[in-house]
Design a protein around this motif. Sequence first.
Motif, PDB file in Angstrom:
ATOM      1  N   ARG A 152       8.974  -5.369  -4.643  1.00  0.00           N
ATOM      2  CA  ARG A 152       8.011  -6.484  -4.641  1.00  0.00           C
ATOM      3  C   ARG A 152       7.316  -6.629  -3.288  1.00  0.00           C
ATOM      4  N   ALA A 199       4.690  -4.080  -3.246  1.00  0.00           N
ATOM      5  CA  ALA A 199       3.572  -4.488  -4.109  1.00  0.00           C
ATOM      6  C   ALA A 199       2.621  -5.422  -3.371  1.00  0.00           C
ATOM      7  N   ARG A 200       3.155  -6.244  -2.498  1.00  0.00           N
ATOM      8  CA  ARG A 200       2.291  -7.146  -1.720  1.00  0.00           C
ATOM      9  C   ARG A 200       1.476  -6.384  -0.680  1.00  0.00           C
ATOM     10  N   HIS A 218       0.482  -3.187  -1.205  1.00  0.00           N
ATOM     11  CA  HIS A 218      -0.403  -2.299  -1.969  1.00  0.00           C
ATOM     12  C   HIS A 218      -0.763  -3.016  -3.270  1.00  0.00           C
ATOM     13  N   THR A 219      -1.684  -3.941  -3.177  1.00  0.00           N
ATOM     14  CA  THR A 219      -1.973  -4.814  -4.319  1.00  0.00           C
ATOM     15  C   THR A 219      -2.515  -4.054  -5.526  1.00  0.00           C
ATOM     16  N   SER A 242       0.400  -3.186  -7.660  1.00  0.00           N
ATOM     17  CA  SER A 242       1.351  -4.274  -7.922  1.00  0.00           C
ATOM     18  C   SER A 242       1.831  -4.288  -9.369  1.00  0.00           C
ATOM     19  N   ASP A 243       0.965  -4.005 -10.315  1.00  0.00           N
ATOM     20  CA  ASP A 243       1.389  -4.015 -11.724  1.00  0.00           C
ATOM     21  C   ASP A 243       2.418  -2.916 -11.989  1.00  0.00           C
ATOM     22  N   GLU A 284       5.690  -3.881 -10.317  1.00  0.00           N
ATOM     23  CA  GLU A 284       6.360  -4.977 -11.026  1.00  0.00           C
ATOM     24  C   GLU A 284       7.004  -4.477 -12.315  1.00  0.00           C
TER      25      GLU A 284
END
Length: 330
Positions: free
Chosen positions: A165, A168-169, A171-172, A175-176, A179
Amino acid sequence: MVDPEFAAVLQKMGLVTPGTLLIMQPLTGGVASDIVLVEAPGRRFCVKRALARLKVAAVWEAPISRNAAEAAWLRRASGWVPGAAPAILGEDVASGTFAMDYLPAETHPVWKEQLLAGKVNPAFAGAVGRSLATIHGQSAADPSVPAAFANDDTFEAIRIEPYLRATARAHTDLSDALERLALRTLSTKRALVHGDVSPKNILCGPDGPVFLDAECAWFGDPAFDVAFCLNHLLLKGAREGGNKTDLACAFDAFLAAYFAWVDWEDGAELESRAAALLPALFLARVDGKSPVEYLQTDREKERVRTFARPLVASPLPRLSQISDLWRTTE
């Protein structure tokens, strides 16, 4: 210097008596715990105490109850693979502390130090894979394990959040995908996971690998352990001058030995999950909450990002495909 809190806990465990002459020496090697070498008359042993806030730049907190889970993992692993973990000598659950055998570097060098020094032994990597598969397989067959290691909250706090997570922040656009990986990993329940199968937590013992630091112990997806360990064999090849060829041989030896023992689930499915996790963890070790210390230049870090990002977006089904691709990457 003697830490009075440690001394009091040792007395509570029955390992020393009041007035015993003690020498305590802090040991290095982790960010999640205080680890001390204790010398008492006629014996030496280690004491480990979990920290509520880990020693990293980012804010990273975790429950100290993980110390009890680690002691339980070490006991179980030793039962399934004799010698695979140090013996537990005493435990104080209330303070998040336990004592264990001390295994000196002269006879039990740290695998990470061997690899960074260029001493790559594929046979030892195979032994790590074989021991890990045995532990996974034995745990999958033991009906008492799921309830004993139902540590989803801890695994979320010290593995899923800081690795998947947090990345993911950073590398937006991914992010999907990250996640989805996080949710699938948390929902997959197959075996007892160590959670930190890193070369820094594996000693090269005279009779085979010895696993340490099982603070993340959790009944869940064994693919996480596979990907976590193989990730470090890739990362060490990302250094300037890193020997990708020898490290790739160690990667392949681990892979062959581990999957030769997989009988608790379909091996191809397990490998597919590990192959999806591997590039995500690769990326996490430069842009998550716990970056590896030996990748220091922008060129080294960008090498990891350039390789990992496309594979996070479009995972390959086989771990060998990732290894083969990495060998040819500049």
